[in-house]
Design a protein around this motif. Structure first.
Motif, PDB file in Angstrom:
ATOM      1  N   ARG A 185      12.312   1.289   7.069  1.00  0.00           N
ATOM      2  CA  ARG A 185      11.256   1.237   8.170  1.00  0.00           C
ATOM      3  C   ARG A 185      10.094   0.875   7.980  1.00  0.00           C
ATOM      4  NH1 ARG A 185      12.237   3.777  13.014  1.00  0.00           N
ATOM      5  NH2 ARG A 185      10.533   2.796  13.725  1.00  0.00           N
ATOM      6  N   VAL A 186       9.573   1.100   6.709  1.00  0.00           N
ATOM      7  CA  VAL A 186       8.285   0.775   6.264  1.00  0.00           C
ATOM      8  C   VAL A 186       8.238  -0.306   4.829  1.00  0.00           C
ATOM      9  CG1 VAL A 186       6.144   1.801   5.298  1.00  0.00           C
ATOM     10  CG2 VAL A 186       7.508   3.125   7.098  1.00  0.00           C
ATOM     11  N   ALA A 237       9.938  11.009   7.528  1.00  0.00           N
ATOM     12  CA  ALA A 237      10.910  10.078   7.135  1.00  0.00           C
ATOM     13  C   ALA A 237      11.516  10.449   6.085  1.00  0.00           C
ATOM     14  CB  ALA A 237      10.400   8.645   7.241  1.00  0.00           C
ATOM     15  N   PRO A 238      13.034  10.467   5.949  1.00  0.00           N
ATOM     16  CA  PRO A 238      13.615  10.788   4.611  1.00  0.00           C
ATOM     17  C   PRO A 238      13.485   9.162   3.867  1.00  0.00           C
ATOM     18  CG  PRO A 238      15.081  10.339   6.624  1.00  0.00           C
ATOM     19  CD  PRO A 238      13.816  10.573   7.299  1.00  0.00           C
ATOM     20  N   ALA A 252       0.403   4.177  -0.005  1.00  0.00           N
ATOM     21  CA  ALA A 252      -0.061   5.416   1.013  1.00  0.00           C
ATOM     22  C   ALA A 252       0.796   5.011   2.268  1.00  0.00           C
ATOM     23  CB  ALA A 252      -1.394   5.111   1.380  1.00  0.00           C
ATOM     24  N   LEU A 253       1.398   4.092   2.650  1.00  0.00           N
ATOM     25  CA  LEU A 253       2.114   3.944   3.678  1.00  0.00           C
ATOM     26  C   LEU A 253       3.615   4.694   3.532  1.00  0.00           C
ATOM     27  CD1 LEU A 253       2.001   0.156   4.611  1.00  0.00           C
ATOM     28  CD2 LEU A 253       0.687   1.940   5.610  1.00  0.00           C
ATOM     29  N   ASN A 260       0.885  -1.126  -0.075  1.00  0.00           N
ATOM     30  CA  ASN A 260      -0.187  -0.111  -0.143  1.00  0.00           C
ATOM     31  C   ASN A 260       1.080   1.273   0.004  1.00  0.00           C
ATOM     32  OD1 ASN A 260      -1.726   1.943   0.484  1.00  0.00           O
ATOM     33  ND2 ASN A 260      -2.453   1.391   2.547  1.00  0.00           N
ATOM     34  N   LYS A 310      15.029   6.034   5.296  1.00  0.00           N
ATOM     35  CA  LYS A 310      14.059   5.645   6.488  1.00  0.00           C
ATOM     36  C   LYS A 310      12.840   4.987   5.995  1.00  0.00           C
ATOM     37  CE  LYS A 310      16.375   6.884  10.036  1.00  0.00           C
ATOM     38  NZ  LYS A 310      16.857   6.506  11.261  1.00  0.00           N
ATOM     39  N   GLU A 350       3.723   7.366   1.898  1.00  0.00           N
ATOM     40  CA  GLU A 350       3.261   8.729   1.781  1.00  0.00           C
ATOM     41  C   GLU A 350       3.234   8.981   3.394  1.00  0.00           C
ATOM     42  OE1 GLU A 350      -0.296   9.565  -0.281  1.00  0.00           O
ATOM     43  OE2 GLU A 350       0.951   9.844  -2.333  1.00  0.00           O
ATOM     44  N   ALA A 351       2.630   8.118   4.036  1.00  0.00           N
ATOM     45  CA  ALA A 351       2.315   8.479   5.688  1.00  0.00           C
ATOM     46  C   ALA A 351       3.878   8.615   6.145  1.00  0.00           C
ATOM     47  CB  ALA A 351       1.674   7.223   6.228  1.00  0.00           C
ATOM     48  N   ALA A 352       4.686   7.897   5.751  1.00  0.00           N
ATOM     49  CA  ALA A 352       5.990   7.842   6.458  1.00  0.00           C
ATOM     50  C   ALA A 352       6.862   9.232   6.166  1.00  0.00           C
ATOM     51  CB  ALA A 352       6.606   6.828   5.917  1.00  0.00           C
ATOM     52  N   ALA A 353       6.599   9.629   4.674  1.00  0.00           N
ATOM     53  CA  ALA A 353       7.135  10.828   4.327  1.00  0.00           C
ATOM     54  C   ALA A 353       6.463  11.949   5.135  1.00  0.00           C
ATOM     55  CB  ALA A 353       7.006  10.962   2.812  1.00  0.00           C
ATOM     56  N   PRO A 397       9.914  -3.920   5.927  1.00  0.00           N
ATOM     57  CA  PRO A 397       9.128  -4.561   6.687  1.00  0.00           C
ATOM     58  C   PRO A 397       7.811  -5.206   5.864  1.00  0.00           C
ATOM     59  CG  PRO A 397      10.013  -2.720   7.916  1.00  0.00           C
ATOM     60  CD  PRO A 397      10.295  -2.677   6.476  1.00  0.00           C
ATOM     61  N   ALA A 454       1.880  -8.259  10.016  1.00  0.00           N
ATOM     62  CA  ALA A 454       1.079  -7.648   9.028  1.00  0.00           C
ATOM     63  C   ALA A 454      -0.521  -7.702   8.892  1.00  0.00           C
ATOM     64  CB  ALA A 454       1.360  -8.077   7.519  1.00  0.00           C
TER      65      ALA A 454
END
Lengths: 309, 363
Positions: free
Chosen positions: A222-223, A214-215, A204-205, A202, A218, A207-210, A226, A308
């Motif tokens: 990190r996303v 999150a650079p 969108a995850l 997904n 990362k 985008e959520a991290a950014a 995993p 997950a």
């Protein structure tokens, strides 16, 4: 409410249990005939006595395992020491397969990511393109690799023409040659499961991290990684395991000095020089090793899948 | 807009094009500090595009976006002090609820311990402390929604962007969350920019609403402005229920416009800029501002026949076919049934409107 949201139905509590037993029968038959029976035969053969012109004598013997692990000198009467020759071959095989897996991962992940981020109607074309070379027989592809990688081959010609190198690189008959060969042989087995995992990812995850500061690197570690871990582990298994037992690439690209387990086993069953019990024993040791690796990875994968949800 | 401080978000002449398609046509708007600002419109109107441009997920084709006076349109999303609550929450499936909420703080360089401590406080704020160590998949939709909210609020953003965050919830939960969100906005004092296609949600929650359609800003104002003084056909039709009557303007006198319907009946209403005598325009009349009376022997007024009365809980909607060829809806609140009369279907009636109920629309 919260607990119920995640729990599925109880698979064993339905009325179809007897029917399920029958319906699973074909799967059990196939599994038994093509997996369990051959492995069992191999196990039996590894404990038999060798016949000098190939084949076995039906007499129990530990000679095969003894030959693998213990060095008793040329005439068999020296004090027993650990035999390193075969362990070294195993170790080299694991190393070569490991490097090949890593190469596949480094090249395969960006490739899979690229394909998975194309518009939906283009993705199948890219997957198709990735698999096209694999319609050609592995032997022919490996021989072609030998031609491409040799000292006066197109790769060296190109690199010299560009000016990156002055002297031709010696790749054939080195570890690197084997690694490149294995990498090329099994790359799609890395790309395809990774592609399947990334396609389901997904975005969108990311985008959520950014959005949460999150650079890029990362976001990846990190996303994304995993989240696609099950595909990653599947890809690594599918590349590592056949690489470990491979004999074409080591034979054709590695030469005599870069012998791997596959070749060792292969030789035991060829012609009159063979030693069936020893080949079977080496196979059993390889199988045990692979199973151990798989168990560790399977546990990892189960954990990733649980995470997950 | 006259405040000393620069606006929280200032969008100036922003344009968004995808190839030949223009998703946003030169939008300018300022959103004040501590404001609950809503972008309202049907799907495809460009509201989400505008939100994503503010968040940094879409680049701005032309124009600029300022945050407290600082140009941010060229910054990547991770460099903007703005956080987003995503439509489907986009919670990290492999992290616990606590680590989801602490993620932003960790990325800002806080230690894991500090991030977790703050995340714990945020979970208390949204009343989910007991679920801190669960994975998102083990929560219900409403709980996930609150985790997403806590996660976006934890880094204390200057502006919180909410992309239809309630659309996946059922009606009852949605209503409760609307109030909770409004309270949270007041408590935290953070500027909220809320995107929705649900006009009722927008009216309930917002300080100001920007109504958008086909990439253009149609009207900007508070809930009352937009409902009672819609500027054009689109706004009148999109916000609430309305009766639209095609009329011709006869003359304009002293701020009043005199119009007539097809059959010759004339209607008066406040004049608006841009509509002169002879113009063929529409009148918007809200159904709750119409009422029915008996026909007079002279046959004056807007006459018609009742087609049907529909009971809808708080109100009764009467459908009336006017003799001039329109069908109008009249809403009678069940509490004022004594004051407003109901007529049986088939009855001949006169449709009357309250003072100032008719609103002239610029097309």
């Amino acid at each position: 409410m919260a607990g119920g949201a995640a729990s599925g139905g109880d698979a064993t509590s339905d009325a179809y249990a007897p029917a399920r037993g029958w319906l699973l029968l074909p799967a059990w038959l196939v599994l038994g005939l093509v997996v369990l029976v051959p492995v069992f035969l191999m196990l039996v053969y590894s404990f038999l006595t060798k016949e000098f012109r190939g084949g076995v004598i039906w007499e129990f013997s530990l000679a095969a395992y003894d030959q693998f692990f213990i060095d008793r000198g040329l005439f068999g009467d020296d004090p027993p020491r650990i035999e390193w020759a075969y362990i070294q071959i195993f170790w080299r095989s694991i190393w070569q397969a490991g490097v090949a897996t890593l190469l596949c991962l480094i090249i395969g992940f960006p490739t899979a990511y690229f394909i998975a981020t194309r518009p939906a109607q283009q993705r199948n074309i890219w997957v198709f393109l990735i698999t096209i070379p694999y319609w050609v027989n592995l032997l022919i592809r490996t021989v072609s690799m030998r031609f491409i990688l040799r000292d006066q081959g197109p790769l060296n010609d190109f690199l010299q023409w560009v000016g990156v190198i002055g002297e031709p690189l010696t790749i054939i008959n080195t570890n690197l040659g084997v690694q490149i060969g294995l990498f090329y042989s099994y790359l799609p087995f890395m790309v395809l499961p990774l592609y399947a995992a990334i396609e389901r990812y997904n975005f969108a995850l990311s985008e959520a991290a950014a959005d949460l500061y999150a650079p890029r690197h990362k976001i990846l570690t990190r996303v994304v990684l995993p989240a696609v871990k099950p595909g990653l582990i599947a890809g690594c298994i599918l590349v590592f395991v056949p690489s470990l037992g491979s004999f074409l690439a080591p034979d054709l690209l590695g030469g005599a000095r870069n012998f791997m387990i596959g070749s060792l086993i292969d030789e035991q069953f060829k012609g009159s020089a063979g030693n069936w019990p020893f080949g079977a024993a080496a196979s059993m040791i390889l199988l045990t090793l692979v199973l151990l690796v798989l168990m560790v990875l399977a546990r990892q994968q189960a954990r990733a899948a649980r995470g997950a949800g | 807009m006259s405040s000393e401080r620069p606006a929280a978000i200032d969008v100036r002449d922003a344009v968004k094009r995808y190839g030949d398609f223009t998703a946003l046509k030169t939008i300018s708007l300022s959103i004040q500090d501590n404001e609950f600002f809503t972008l309202l419109g049907p799907s495809g109107c460009g509201k989400t595009t505008l939100l994503r441009m503010i968040a940094g997920f879409e680049d701005v084709t032309e124009g600029a976006i300022y945050l407290h006076g600082k140009e941010i349109a060229k910054l990547p999303p991770n460099k903007r002090p703005v956080n987003t609550v995503f439509q489907n929450y986009a919670l990290f499936p492999h992290l616990s609820v606590l680590d989801n909420v602490g993620f932003g703080l960790e990325m800002l360089g806080r230690s894991r311990t500090q991030a977790r401590a703050r995340a714990g406080e945020m979970l208390e704020l949204v009343q989910l402390s007991q679920f801190a160590h669960r994975k998102p998949a083990q929560l219900s939709g409403g709980q996930q929604q609150r985790v997403a909210l806590a996660r976006a609020l934890a880094p204390q953003p200057k502006v919180l962007l909410l992309d239809e965050p309630l659309s996946a919830l059922d009606l009852k939960l949605r209503k409760a969350m609307q109030i909770e969100l409004k309270h949270l906005q007041r408590e935290t004092g953070i500027t909220f920019i809320f995107v929705t296609h649900d006009q009722e949600e927008a009216l309930t929650m917002s300080d100001r609403i920007a109504v958008m359609s086909s990439g253009e800003l149609q009207q900007l104002g508070n809930a009352r402005d937009i409902y009672e003084h819609p500027r054009n056909m689109f706004v009148a039709d999109f916000i609430g229920e309305t009766n639209l009557l095609a009329v011709t303007v006869d003359r304009i006198e002293a701020g009043r416009a005199q119009c007539h319907l097809g059959g010759g009946q004339s209607l008066g209403c406040d004049a608006v800029e841009g509509v002169g005598a002879g113009a063929k325009v529409h009148l918007s009349i809200r159904p709750e501002r119409l009422f029915l009376t008996d026909t007079t022997p002279e046959g004056e007024g807007l006459t018609g026949r009742v087609v049907e009365n529909i009971y809808i809980g708080t109100d009764i909607a009467s459908l009336v076919d006017l003799d001039v060829g329109f069908r109008v809806t009249i809403r009678t609140s069940n509490s004022e049934r004594g004051a407003k009369r109901l007529f049986e279907p088939g009855a001949q009636v006169v449709v009357n409107m309250e003072q100032g109920a008719a609103r002239l629309l610029v097309d």
